[in-house]
Write an enzyme that holds these catalytic residues in place. Structure first.
Site, PDB file in Angstrom:
ATOM      1  N   ARG A   1       1.032  -1.919   0.029  1.00  0.00           N
ATOM      2  CA  ARG A   1      -0.175  -0.433  -0.053  1.00  0.00           C
ATOM      3  C   ARG A   1       0.970   1.446   0.568  1.00  0.00           C
ATOM      4  O   ARG A   1       0.313   2.023  -0.272  1.00  0.00           O
ATOM      5  CB  ARG A   1      -0.898  -0.113   1.255  1.00  0.00           C
ATOM      6  CG  ARG A   1      -1.776   0.896   1.164  1.00  0.00           C
ATOM      7  CD  ARG A   1      -3.025   1.168   2.265  1.00  0.00           C
ATOM      8  NE  ARG A   1      -1.928   1.210   3.264  1.00  0.00           N
ATOM      9  CZ  ARG A   1      -2.638   0.632   4.308  1.00  0.00           C
ATOM     10  NH1 ARG A   1      -3.046  -1.331   4.461  1.00  0.00           N
ATOM     11  NH2 ARG A   1      -1.847   1.048   5.880  1.00  0.00           N
TER      12      ARG A   1
ATOM     13  N   TYR B   1     -12.979  21.570 -12.074  1.00  0.00           N
ATOM     14  CA  TYR B   1     -13.598  19.710 -12.613  1.00  0.00           C
ATOM     15  C   TYR B   1     -15.125  19.539 -11.505  1.00  0.00           C
ATOM     16  O   TYR B   1     -15.060  20.072 -10.099  1.00  0.00           O
ATOM     17  CB  TYR B   1     -12.491  18.880 -12.250  1.00  0.00           C
ATOM     18  CG  TYR B   1     -12.986  17.379 -12.365  1.00  0.00           C
ATOM     19  CD1 TYR B   1     -14.207  16.922 -13.675  1.00  0.00           C
ATOM     20  CD2 TYR B   1     -12.587  16.973 -11.434  1.00  0.00           C
ATOM     21  CE1 TYR B   1     -14.139  15.503 -13.463  1.00  0.00           C
ATOM     22  CE2 TYR B   1     -13.497  15.621 -11.224  1.00  0.00           C
ATOM     23  CZ  TYR B   1     -13.791  14.443 -12.491  1.00  0.00           C
ATOM     24  OH  TYR B   1     -14.516  13.373 -12.597  1.00  0.00           O
TER      25      TYR B   1
ATOM     26  N   ASP C   1      -4.872  22.113 -11.295  1.00  0.00           N
ATOM     27  CA  ASP C   1      -4.977  20.487 -11.730  1.00  0.00           C
ATOM     28  C   ASP C   1      -4.393  20.363 -13.440  1.00  0.00           C
ATOM     29  O   ASP C   1      -4.864  21.740 -14.296  1.00  0.00           O
ATOM     30  CB  ASP C   1      -6.521  20.624 -11.449  1.00  0.00           C
ATOM     31  CG  ASP C   1      -6.814  19.134 -12.398  1.00  0.00           C
ATOM     32  OD1 ASP C   1      -6.662  18.585 -13.269  1.00  0.00           O
ATOM     33  OD2 ASP C   1      -8.296  18.662 -11.738  1.00  0.00           O
TER      34      ASP C   1
ATOM     35  N   LYS D   1      -6.681  10.141 -17.567  1.00  0.00           N
ATOM     36  CA  LYS D   1      -6.842  11.752 -19.540  1.00  0.00           C
ATOM     37  C   LYS D   1      -5.822  11.598 -20.513  1.00  0.00           C
ATOM     38  O   LYS D   1      -4.967  10.009 -20.889  1.00  0.00           O
ATOM     39  CB  LYS D   1      -7.220  12.980 -18.811  1.00  0.00           C
ATOM     40  CG  LYS D   1      -8.325  12.696 -17.730  1.00  0.00           C
ATOM     41  CD  LYS D   1      -9.778  12.356 -18.245  1.00  0.00           C
ATOM     42  CE  LYS D   1     -10.720  12.094 -17.325  1.00  0.00           C
ATOM     43  NZ  LYS D   1     -10.597  13.150 -16.347  1.00  0.00           N
TER      44      LYS D   1
HETATM   45  C1  LIG Z   1     -11.100  13.371 -14.740  1.00  0.00           C
HETATM   46  C2  LIG Z   1     -10.953  14.683 -14.554  1.00  0.00           C
HETATM   47  C3  LIG Z   1     -10.312  14.728 -13.343  1.00  0.00           C
HETATM   48  C4  LIG Z   1     -10.776  13.623 -12.278  1.00  0.00           C
HETATM   49  O1  LIG Z   1      -9.938  12.326 -12.336  1.00  0.00           O
HETATM   50  P1  LIG Z   1     -10.215  11.115 -12.549  1.00  0.00           P
HETATM   51  O2  LIG Z   1      -9.342  10.179 -12.919  1.00  0.00           O
HETATM   52  O3  LIG Z   1     -11.411  10.120 -13.104  1.00  0.00           O
HETATM   53  O4  LIG Z   1     -10.814  10.952 -10.331  1.00  0.00           O
HETATM   54  C5  LIG Z   1     -10.046  15.847 -12.096  1.00  0.00           C
HETATM   55  N1  LIG Z   1      -9.891  17.162 -13.222  1.00  0.00           N
HETATM   56  C6  LIG Z   1      -9.267  16.867 -14.123  1.00  0.00           C
HETATM   57  C7  LIG Z   1      -9.086  18.310 -15.319  1.00  0.00           C
HETATM   58  C8  LIG Z   1     -10.478  15.408 -14.616  1.00  0.00           C
HETATM   59  O5  LIG Z   1     -10.863  15.864 -16.540  1.00  0.00           O
END
Ligand SMILES: *Cc1c(COP(=O)(O)O)cnc(C)c1O
Length: 387
Positions: free
Chosen positions: A45, A96, A184, A209
């Protein structure tokens, strides 16, 4: 490697095992919860050699260190849970939806207070920060690892309004108020933008993504160039149990190998599609930082090395018309998520928490298909009597 490599070469070569005759070129997938005692790795972990390969690669690309998490939201939770209680957060109003849902939930439980603000308006953001922050100067010794004086949460570009916040000015201003800054960087990826170099304290990614890029894995990353921040994140990852599966780490690193190539194709296509959408009679607004008409275009030219592969646009006729377009495309898949090799489209306003968005807003994540096939599909859907 003695020479300084450019990012397109780095994504191919970072995170590989040492060169040993007869050794593997790729890192192995280490599937073990348990380790023989007496070494550095103690338990699955807390540590894993396949994570480390991914973390070395992304940390280097972002100009700091990185830790892998089970998802983007797992990474975001780790940062926000590091704040002291009650936390104080200023967040981009169109960040987001999952991040904003997290903040709403935490605020309801009394864990923190937060304010939303249009991140494009630097003066307004800093005015709100001044109301929220508690000190005129950034404490030299932090209260806790992060956000002791409050946290400014930015997304650049934002999802799905593609707002470009001025990262350098906002980091300078927030720091002067004693606040830390999280960015982010999911939409830009470290190939197009490196927020740590612009002053950010911590960077998060949904590696689900663009970094992984094939719509087959959930993963997240937290990056920072401050050792005390990384130590706090390591503790949070273990306490939350937000550990990434070793196979998912391997898939993410495997996807990263082609990031430069995928982005090059996707963003060139996104630029072309954005221009054609502007000229389409059924489209009322197109948001893409590469368009000269975009309010953040000049800023994007300055702080980014490309404009990314996400375009959002409004269809005349509101929600029903936009839904119909998303249902009519064939090559472009209707579904949520972004950043994969396959183009995706969806009406964002259908989600809870996205009610403030234009009703007819479609978010298009441009994949690596032939751009003429994409345009044929999109324009046919826009021209279809069904839509
Ligand atoms: C999809 C997304 C997230 C969340 O990520 P997950 O991998 O789905 O938990 C956070 N920030 C942005 C800008 C996103 O597009």
């Amino acid at each position: 490697m003695g020479r300084v490599l450019r990012p397109a070469s780095l994504v191919v070569h970072l995170g590989r095992p040492p060169v040993v005759a007869g050794g593997p070129l790729n890192p192995p997938i280490v599937l073990s919860s348990t380790y023989h005692q007496g070494g550095d790795v103690v338990y699955g972990r807390d540590d894993n050699a396949t994570w480390q390969a991914l973390e070395d690669a992304v940390g280097t690309l972002e100009g700091g260190a990185a830790l892998a998490f089970a998802s983007g939201l797992g990474a975001i939770s780790a940062v926000l849970e590091t704040l002291p209680t009650p936390g104080r957060v200023v967040v981009a109003s169109d960040a987001y939806s999952g991040t904003r849902r997290w903040l709403i939930d935490a605020a309801r439980r009394g864990r923190l207070r937060f304010r939303t603000v249009d991140a494009a308006d630097t003066g307004k953001v800093l005015a709100v920060c001044a109301e929220v922050a508690d000190g005129p100067t950034r404490p030299s010794g932090r209260v806790g690892a992060l956000g002791g004086g409050g946290l400014l949460w930015l997304e650049a570009p934002t999802n799905p309004m593609l707002v470009i916040p001025d990262l350098e000015a906002l980091c300078l201003g927030a720091h002067a108020l004693g606040m830390d800054v999280a960015v982010d960087n999911t939409f830009a990826t470290p190939l197009l933008q490196t927020p740590l170099a612009l002053g950010a304290d911590v960077v998060v990614h949904s590696a689900t993504k663009f970094l992984a890029g094939h719509s087959d894995v959930l993963a997240g990353l937290v990056c920072s160039d401050q050792p005390e921040v990384m130590e706090a994140m390591r503790i949070r990852r273990s306490l939350h149990g937000a550990s990434l599966g070793p196979f998912e780490a391997w898939l993410t690193l495997r996807g990263l190998r082609t990031l430069a190539l995928r982005l090059e194709r996707s963003q060139a296509s996104a630029g072309l599609l954005a221009e054609r959408l502007v000229a389409h009679p059924r489209v009322t607004t197109v948001r893409y930082p590469g368009l000269r008409s975009h309010p953040g275009h000049a800023l994007a030219l300055r702080q980014m090395r490309g404009f990314g592969a996400v375009v959002s646009f409004d269809v005349a006729g509101g929600a029903p018309a936009a839904e119909a377009v998303a249902r009519t495309t064939v090559l472009i898949t209707a579904g949520t998520s972004l950043g994969g090799v396959e183009s995706l489209i969806e009406r964002r306003g259908r989600w809870q928490g996205e009610e403030g968005l234009p009703e007819g807003l479609l978010r298009l994540s441009v994949g690596i298909e032939d751009v003429e096939d994409l345009w044929a599909d999109l324009s046919a859907a826009l021209d279809s009597p069904r839509s």
